[in-house]
Motif scaffolding. Structure first.
Motif, PDB file in Angstrom:
ATOM      1  N   GLN A  65       0.826  -1.211   0.000  1.00 48.11           N
ATOM      2  CA  GLN A  65       0.000   0.000   0.000  1.00 48.11           C
ATOM      3  C   GLN A  65       0.856   1.255   0.000  1.00 48.11           C
ATOM      4  O   GLN A  65       0.574   2.209  -0.738  1.00 48.11           O
ATOM      5  CB  GLN A  65      -0.918   0.006   1.227  1.00 48.11           C
ATOM      6  N   ALA A  66       1.904   1.287   0.812  1.00 45.76           N
ATOM      7  CA  ALA A  66       2.774   2.461   0.881  1.00 45.76           C
ATOM      8  C   ALA A  66       3.438   2.743  -0.463  1.00 45.76           C
ATOM      9  O   ALA A  66       3.691   3.892  -0.807  1.00 45.76           O
ATOM     10  CB  ALA A  66       3.833   2.272   1.963  1.00 45.76           C
ATOM     11  N   ALA A  67       3.688   1.680  -1.229  1.00 49.22           N
ATOM     12  CA  ALA A  67       4.331   1.826  -2.536  1.00 49.22           C
ATOM     13  C   ALA A  67       3.328   2.195  -3.629  1.00 49.22           C
ATOM     14  O   ALA A  67       3.697   2.323  -4.797  1.00 49.22           O
ATOM     15  CB  ALA A  67       5.056   0.535  -2.906  1.00 49.22           C
ATOM     16  N   GLY A  68       2.055   2.364  -3.248  1.00 49.08           N
ATOM     17  CA  GLY A  68       1.051   2.822  -4.205  1.00 49.08           C
ATOM     18  C   GLY A  68       0.366   1.734  -4.996  1.00 49.08           C
ATOM     19  O   GLY A  68      -0.251   2.002  -6.028  1.00 49.08           O
ATOM     20  N   ALA A  79       8.990  -8.288 -11.434  1.00 48.38           N
ATOM     21  CA  ALA A  79       8.919  -6.828 -11.567  1.00 48.38           C
ATOM     22  C   ALA A  79       8.393  -6.190 -10.284  1.00 48.38           C
ATOM     23  O   ALA A  79       8.942  -5.182  -9.811  1.00 48.38           O
ATOM     24  CB  ALA A  79       8.028  -6.454 -12.755  1.00 48.38           C
ATOM     25  N   LEU A  80       7.351  -6.766  -9.700  1.00 46.29           N
ATOM     26  CA  LEU A  80       6.803  -6.229  -8.455  1.00 46.29           C
ATOM     27  C   LEU A  80       7.813  -6.319  -7.319  1.00 46.29           C
ATOM     28  O   LEU A  80       7.981  -5.368  -6.546  1.00 46.29           O
ATOM     29  CB  LEU A  80       5.528  -6.984  -8.074  1.00 46.29           C
ATOM     30  N   ALA A  81       8.489  -7.445  -7.217  1.00 43.72           N
ATOM     31  CA  ALA A  81       9.479  -7.623  -6.152  1.00 43.72           C
ATOM     32  C   ALA A  81      10.641  -6.642  -6.320  1.00 43.72           C
ATOM     33  O   ALA A  81      11.129  -6.073  -5.329  1.00 43.72           O
ATOM     34  CB  ALA A  81       9.996  -9.066  -6.141  1.00 43.72           C
ATOM     35  N   SER A  82      11.075  -6.428  -7.544  1.00 47.49           N
ATOM     36  CA  SER A  82      12.157  -5.468  -7.791  1.00 47.49           C
ATOM     37  C   SER A  82      11.741  -4.067  -7.372  1.00 47.49           C
ATOM     38  O   SER A  82      12.494  -3.349  -6.705  1.00 47.49           O
ATOM     39  CB  SER A  82      12.546  -5.463  -9.273  1.00 47.49           C
ATOM     40  N   TYR A  83      10.530  -3.690  -7.748  1.00 42.56           N
ATOM     41  CA  TYR A  83      10.022  -2.369  -7.372  1.00 42.56           C
ATOM     42  C   TYR A  83       9.871  -2.240  -5.853  1.00 42.56           C
ATOM     43  O   TYR A  83      10.289  -1.243  -5.263  1.00 42.56           O
ATOM     44  CB  TYR A  83       8.691  -2.086  -8.062  1.00 42.56           C
ATOM     45  N   LEU A  84       9.286  -3.239  -5.218  1.00 43.29           N
ATOM     46  CA  LEU A  84       9.074  -3.166  -3.776  1.00 43.29           C
ATOM     47  C   LEU A  84      10.397  -3.150  -3.017  1.00 43.29           C
ATOM     48  O   LEU A  84      10.530  -2.464  -2.002  1.00 43.29           O
ATOM     49  CB  LEU A  84       8.186  -4.319  -3.308  1.00 43.29           C
ATOM     50  N   HIS A  85      11.361  -3.887  -3.502  1.00 44.36           N
ATOM     51  CA  HIS A  85      12.695  -3.847  -2.877  1.00 44.36           C
ATOM     52  C   HIS A  85      13.277  -2.441  -2.992  1.00 44.36           C
ATOM     53  O   HIS A  85      13.814  -1.900  -2.027  1.00 44.36           O
ATOM     54  CB  HIS A  85      13.614  -4.874  -3.532  1.00 44.36           C
ATOM     55  N   TRP A  86      13.166  -1.862  -4.184  1.00 47.21           N
ATOM     56  CA  TRP A  86      13.646  -0.488  -4.367  1.00 47.21           C
ATOM     57  C   TRP A  86      12.858   0.458  -3.461  1.00 47.21           C
ATOM     58  O   TRP A  86      13.447   1.345  -2.824  1.00 47.21           O
ATOM     59  CB  TRP A  86      13.497  -0.060  -5.829  1.00 47.21           C
ATOM     60  N   TRP A  87      11.554   0.328  -3.418  1.00 43.61           N
ATOM     61  CA  TRP A  87      10.711   1.218  -2.628  1.00 43.61           C
ATOM     62  C   TRP A  87      11.110   1.169  -1.156  1.00 43.61           C
ATOM     63  O   TRP A  87      11.207   2.188  -0.487  1.00 43.61           O
ATOM     64  CB  TRP A  87       9.241   0.851  -2.799  1.00 43.61           C
ATOM     65  N   ARG A  88      11.322  -0.035  -0.665  1.00 44.39           N
ATOM     66  CA  ARG A  88      11.679  -0.202   0.744  1.00 44.39           C
ATOM     67  C   ARG A  88      12.984   0.517   1.070  1.00 44.39           C
ATOM     68  O   ARG A  88      13.142   1.082   2.135  1.00 44.39           O
ATOM     69  CB  ARG A  88      11.776  -1.693   1.082  1.00 44.39           C
ATOM     70  N   ARG A  89      13.896   0.529   0.143  1.00 40.62           N
ATOM     71  CA  ARG A  89      15.200   1.170   0.379  1.00 40.62           C
ATOM     72  C   ARG A  89      15.223   2.663   0.099  1.00 40.62           C
ATOM     73  O   ARG A  89      15.912   3.418   0.743  1.00 40.62           O
ATOM     74  CB  ARG A  89      16.280   0.501  -0.457  1.00 40.62           C
ATOM     75  N   HIS A  90      14.477   3.098  -0.928  1.00 37.37           N
ATOM     76  CA  HIS A  90      14.633   4.475  -1.401  1.00 37.37           C
ATOM     77  C   HIS A  90      13.342   5.312  -1.423  1.00 37.37           C
ATOM     78  O   HIS A  90      13.417   6.529  -1.412  1.00 37.37           O
ATOM     79  CB  HIS A  90      15.222   4.482  -2.815  1.00 37.37           C
ATOM     80  N   GLY A  91      12.201   4.663  -1.519  1.00 41.16           N
ATOM     81  CA  GLY A  91      10.974   5.411  -1.718  1.00 41.16           C
ATOM     82  C   GLY A  91      10.238   5.781  -0.468  1.00 41.16           C
ATOM     83  O   GLY A  91       9.501   6.763  -0.440  1.00 41.16           O
ATOM     84  N   ALA A  92      10.403   4.992   0.545  1.00 45.15           N
ATOM     85  CA  ALA A  92       9.620   5.221   1.771  1.00 45.15           C
ATOM     86  C   ALA A  92      10.180   6.376   2.589  1.00 45.15           C
ATOM     87  O   ALA A  92      11.295   6.706   2.608  1.00 45.15           O
ATOM     88  CB  ALA A  92       9.594   3.941   2.600  1.00 45.15           C
TER      89      ALA A  92
END
Length: 94
Positions: free
Chosen positions: A51-54, A81-94
């Motif tokens: 949810q936090a990642a949109g 693709a989802l896992a790659s994005y969520l991994h990135w989000w957890r590190r950089h987007g949040a």
């Protein structure tokens, strides 16, 4: 081409290796996602992170269900693709 391969290992490899065309390969995503990486996916696909990642958690879970089905189709690529994005989000987007 094989420029780096030829420069680095050309003197060590047989001519058949150096002259044949390049061949691609596929990563066996489905067995990895259903086996050794399933715990990582559980962590990455947590509802709060999704949810936090949109993203819509229900839709993400639907893709994971398809991954575990008898006919996964394109689900492994989508999960990747989802896992790659969520991994990135957890590190950089949040």
């Amino acid at each position: 081409g094989k420029h780096i391969l030829r420069e680095t290992f050309g003197h060590l490899l047989p001519p058949t290796v150096m002259t044949r065309s390049k061949k691609g390969f596929e990563v066996p995503l489905l067995p990895l996602f259903l086996g050794p990486l399933s715990g990582l996916l559980d962590e990455l696909f947590r509802k709060d992170l999704v949810q936090a990642a949109g993203m819509v958690p229900l839709e993400v879970e639907r893709v994971r269900e398809q991954l575990r089905s008898a006919s996964p189709g394109a689900a492994p690529a989508t999960v990747h693709a989802l896992a790659s994005y969520l991994h990135w989000w957890r590190r950089h987007g949040a």
